[in-house]
Design a protein around this motif. Structure first.
Motif, short mmCIF file in Angstrom:
data_model
loop_
_atom_site.label_atom_id
_atom_site.label_comp_id
_atom_site.label_asym_id
_atom_site.label_seq_id
_atom_site.Cartn_x
_atom_site.Cartn_y
_atom_site.Cartn_z
N ILE A 127 42.61 24.89 39.27
CA ILE A 127 42.52 25.76 38.09
C ILE A 127 43.00 25.00 36.84
N TRP A 166 44.09 38.64 35.69
CA TRP A 166 44.26 37.48 34.80
C TRP A 166 43.65 37.76 33.42
N SER A 167 42.51 38.50 33.43
CA SER A 167 41.81 38.70 32.15
C SER A 167 42.59 39.64 31.23
N ALA A 204 40.87 23.97 33.62
CA ALA A 204 41.25 24.38 32.26
C ALA A 204 41.24 23.19 31.31
N LEU A 259 47.75 29.92 30.47
CA LEU A 259 46.29 29.88 30.46
C LEU A 259 45.73 31.18 29.89
N ARG A 260 44.45 31.12 29.48
CA ARG A 260 43.79 32.35 29.00
C ARG A 260 42.36 32.37 29.54
N TRP A 261 41.96 33.53 30.05
CA TRP A 261 40.60 33.69 30.57
C TRP A 261 39.75 34.43 29.55
N ALA A 308 49.62 31.88 37.40
CA ALA A 308 48.44 31.49 38.18
C ALA A 308 48.83 30.98 39.57
N GLN A 341 33.75 23.07 34.14
CA GLN A 341 33.54 24.52 34.31
C GLN A 341 32.06 24.85 34.10
N TRP A 360 33.13 33.76 33.55
CA TRP A 360 34.40 33.63 32.83
C TRP A 360 34.76 32.16 32.69
N ARG A 361 35.55 31.87 31.69
CA ARG A 361 36.04 30.52 31.52
C ARG A 361 37.56 30.55 31.32
N VAL A 362 38.20 29.42 31.61
CA VAL A 362 39.65 29.38 31.44
C VAL A 362 40.00 28.24 30.49
#
Ligand code: HEM
Length: 566
Positions: free
Chosen positions: A345, A186-187, A349, A550-552, A195, A355, A507-509
């Protein structure tokens, strides 16, 4: 021209006969419903009618557009599967704790009273599982999900002994290992749209390890191979899961016929592949058992062993029941967990403060080295992570449970009423209403707020003083209740918490803003997508999560994190 008229006339005649027959059934069911003395709503088509479920929303969308409010009626409000999600508490606010929906098929008694439902779940012999709705699971043999009476008791005893702490330990390890690779995958994406699909892969791989002892490395959406054992297991199971209804309707012998269309032949191939997979492993386990190799755990091994023990006292599972149960675990444990993950998820987000809230716990409980994370010591301390699952399932309950009275009449107290329920009545826990009643869940009951599940013994508190609340009995039924509740409850909780911990440790999303959007707009868009895009398919799920990429991002210092006190 003559024959067209004859065929047209015959079709019209048949249509007329069918409508008259449905009307007769509706009138008969209405008479029975009236004997219950509860408010009634009538719908002309059974909302579980398989043909209707294909077109229901399209037809109703057209009728809703009729002028002068003609499209605003019980037909458009109730006559589709999953109407409860749109309706929320409204029907029960209007009609009280219970009401009857009359359909040409059966009468459906909806109950939103926690005490009455607790009683329904307690009286297992009076209110049976409606196995008509679960028999699609029997494509490989009878299983716990469809068994009744003594046979179910024996299957439940054996099955429950397999869902034990060693199995949970395996689930914990496997989920951590897979989640690490999923996060890595994902990263690398600046705009992640897979996802939901990747969550399904993770959940399937955990099941493969737990069911058969076979580990498969995580493969992201674009990395998937189409050959090899992992692909054959995954693809065949996926095909079967998606086509259970077809297999059930036509039967395994019919789908094997060479004259069947190509699509059906593919389903049959998948059925043969998955069955061979199970047979080979069953033979392997039986051989290992007879040679005295009992070490290492997986559900197939445990079923073979427990069944062998039971056989000594005259019971035990047949080979077909072992296959039936292994398939039932895979069916029941796959999309339930995966869809809940996808919801979670996306909720996370859209809620960076949550989070940060779970990360605070993850960082306190777990060190940097995930090799050292311990199921027995760490899982019970990750209460905020578990709260995310509880809250997600409270609002988006994936599995709708239906009980029914079978051929017996029953008496049930619902609030201050004693209701005489006729035979063949469906009993439906009104999840959406129950899970959002303000008296049980507060004035913000419709909001996703995981912290409502956590309470503390002192103020200010340390994380270890936090505890998960126990909701009022009957007001939360995410995994059902009573002796026929979900046997995989803890399995799914361990899988979810391990994965969440691995993903959110550092990590954060975030949603990827579209066009001119700022981040706040993007989060609102995700919240709206969850609300408007969720539908009951076989289970409740988001239909198009890919519409919100989404972006991690790795958290390098506390400045990247959004903290807010709760
Ligand atoms: C978030 C995840 C899950 C949810 C929300 C969930 C929910 C449920 C519910 C509501 C029932 C009762 C259905 C009914 O009464 O008709 C059930 C039954 C069952 N579940 Fe789950 N489940 C989950 C995960 C799992 C997993 C991971 C497994 C196995 C690996 C599993 C295996 C089963 C089985 C075998 C039954 C039938 C039990 C019986 O009839 O005695 N579930 N589940």
């Amino acid at each position: 021209m003559g024959w067209q008229l004859t065929v047209g006339g015959a079709l019209l005649g048949l249509g007329g006969l069918w409508i008259s027959y449905c009307l007769l059934l509706l009138v008969s069911n209405y008479r029975k419903a009236r004997t219950m003395g509860l408010p009634i709503r009538i719908i002309p088509i059974s909302h579980t009618n398989p043909f209707w479920t294909v077109v229901d929303r399209h037809v109703l969308a057209i009728i809703k557009r009729l002028p002068f409010g003609l499209g605003d009626n019980n037909f458009t409000r109730y006559n589709f599967r999953g109407w409860e999600l749109d309706d929320g508490c409204r029907s029960h606010d209007e009609m009280g704790d219970a009401f009857v929906m009359v359909t040409p098929g059966r009468n459906w008694l909806y109950i939103a009273n926690p005490e009455a439902l607790t009683e329904v779940f307690r009286r297992r012999a009076d209110f049976h599982r409606c196995v008509e709705l679960t028999e699609i699971l029997d494509v490989f043999g009878p299983s716990i999900a469809t068994a009744k009476g003594q046979r179910w008791r024996m299957q439940r005893k054996i099955t429950a002994s397999c869902f034990n702490e060693p199995t949970n330990e395996i689930v914990w390890r496997e989920a951590l290992w897979l989640a690490k690779d999923m996060l890595h995958y994902w990263s690398t994406k600046s705009s992640l749209t897979s996802a939901a699909d990747d969550c399904r892969t993770l959940s399937l791989h955990v099941l493969s390890r737990a069911s058969f002892g076979k580990s498969f490395k995580f493969e992201g959406h674009e990395e998937r191979g189409t050959t090899g054992i992992s692909a054959s297991y995954k693809n065949s199971l996926q095909t079967i899961l998606e086509n259970c209804v077809v297999i059930m309707a036509l039967g395994t012998k019919t789908i094997a016929k060479p004259w069947m269309p190509k699509r059906i032949q593919k389903i049959h191939e998948a059925w043969v592949t998955f069955r061979k997979y199970m047979t080979d492993l069953y033979e392997e386990e039986k051989k290992a058992f007879s040679e005295g190799h009992t070490g290492g755990g997986n559900l197939m091994k445990s079923l073979v062993r427990a069944s062998h023990e039971e056989t000594k006292i005259g019971t035990g599972l047949t080979e077909a029941e072992i296959y039936g149960n292994i398939f039932a675990f895979n069916f029941a444990g796959h999309d339930t967990t995966a869809h809940s993950f996808t919801f979670a998820i996306y909720f996370l987000a859209a809620n960076p403060d949550v989070q940060a809230w779970i990360r605070e716990e993850i960082q306190e409980v777990l060190g940097e080295n995930d090799e050292e994370w311990s199921y027995t010591q760490d899982f019970p301390r990750l209460k905020r992570c578990l709260a995310v699952l509880m809250e997600t399932i409270r609002l988006y309950t994936p599995v709708p449970v239906a009980k029914w009275t079978d051929q017996q009449a029953q008496i049930l107290e619902i609030g201050d009423k004693v209701v005489h329920i006729p035979p063949e009545t469906m009993i439906i826990p009104a999840y959406v209403a129950l899970h959002t009643q303000p008296e049980n869940w507060g004035s913000d009951a419709v909001d996703w707020r995981p912290s409502r599940w956590v309470t503390s013994t002192s103020i200010p508190s340390t994380l270890d003083e936090e505890e998960l609340i126990t909701p009022r009995r009957g007001s939360f039924l995410g995994w059902s209740d009573g002796s026929r509740d979900c046997v995989g409850r803890k399995f799914s909780q361990v899988e979810f918490v391990a994965t969440l911990a691995r993903l959110f440790l550092d990590w954060r999303v975030d949603p990827v803003p579209l066009g001119e959007e700022n981040m706040e707009n993007a989060r609102e868009r995700v919240k709206t997508l969850i609300k408007t895009d969720s539908r009951m398919v076989l289970l409740l799920q988001m239909l198009h999560p890919e519409r919100a990429p989404l972006r991690w991002t790795k958290i390098t210092d506390s400045a990247t994190d959004v903290r807010r006190s709760y």
